[in-house]
Design an enzyme around this catalytic site. Structure first.
Site, PDB file in Angstrom:
ATOM      1  N   CYS A   3      36.559  44.793  36.415  1.00 37.88           N
ATOM      2  CA  CYS A   3      36.698  43.967  35.208  1.00 37.88           C
ATOM      3  C   CYS A   3      36.265  42.519  35.481  1.00 37.88           C
ATOM      4  O   CYS A   3      36.875  41.829  36.293  1.00 37.88           O
ATOM      5  CB  CYS A   3      38.150  44.031  34.754  1.00 37.88           C
ATOM      6  SG  CYS A   3      38.641  42.812  33.534  1.00 37.88           S
ATOM      7  N   CYS A  50      38.888  39.850  34.747  1.00 34.53           N
ATOM      8  CA  CYS A  50      39.950  39.979  35.764  1.00 34.53           C
ATOM      9  C   CYS A  50      39.518  39.289  37.061  1.00 34.53           C
ATOM     10  O   CYS A  50      40.312  38.589  37.691  1.00 34.53           O
ATOM     11  CB  CYS A  50      40.249  41.451  36.048  1.00 34.53           C
ATOM     12  SG  CYS A  50      40.808  42.395  34.623  1.00 34.53           S
TER      13      CYS A  50
END
Length: 118
Positions: A42, A45
């Site tokens: 991600c 992230c």
């Protein structure tokens, strides 16, 4: 200091023993906590990861900051209905957890964490 990576065993001990307490929320921690639900692939992230680790150092001893990989711990992610990542869960010492979806700046996270300490 880096955020502490949680697996199911650590979650049951440090956050909430849902196997014993069922649906009744009972926080196991001795100070407020933040959980970052993330995945290694991600992009947002990855961008937040160094901020989360930096905050873990700044709030050491005051707020526990954890990370949960949703691919390794889907059961933990389902407890907070994590459908999108990053998802952050802010857990006050007293009261129910608050869920925030999406990336945040360090300033925004600092503001949210300061509210936990009230």
């Amino acid at each position: 200091m880096n955020a502490i990576h949680l697996n199911k065993e650590g979650f049951l001990r440090r956050i909430h023993d849902y196997e014993t307490n069922g649906n009744q929320w009972k926080f196991e921690g001795d100070k407020p906590a933040v959980i970052d639900f993330y995945a290694s692939w991600c992009g947002p992230c990855k961008a937040m990861s160094p901020i989360i680790d930096e905050l873990a150092g700044e709030y050491e001893g005051k707020v526990d900051i954890y990370k949960v990989n949703v691919e390794d711990e889907p059961e933990l992610a389902s407890l907070f209905n994590v459908r999108s990542i990053p998802t952050l869960v802010f857990i006050p010492q007293e009261g129910l957890p608050q869920v925030s979806v999406g990336g945040r700046s360090k300033e925004a996270l600092t503001q949210l964490i300061s509210e936990l300490q009230k």
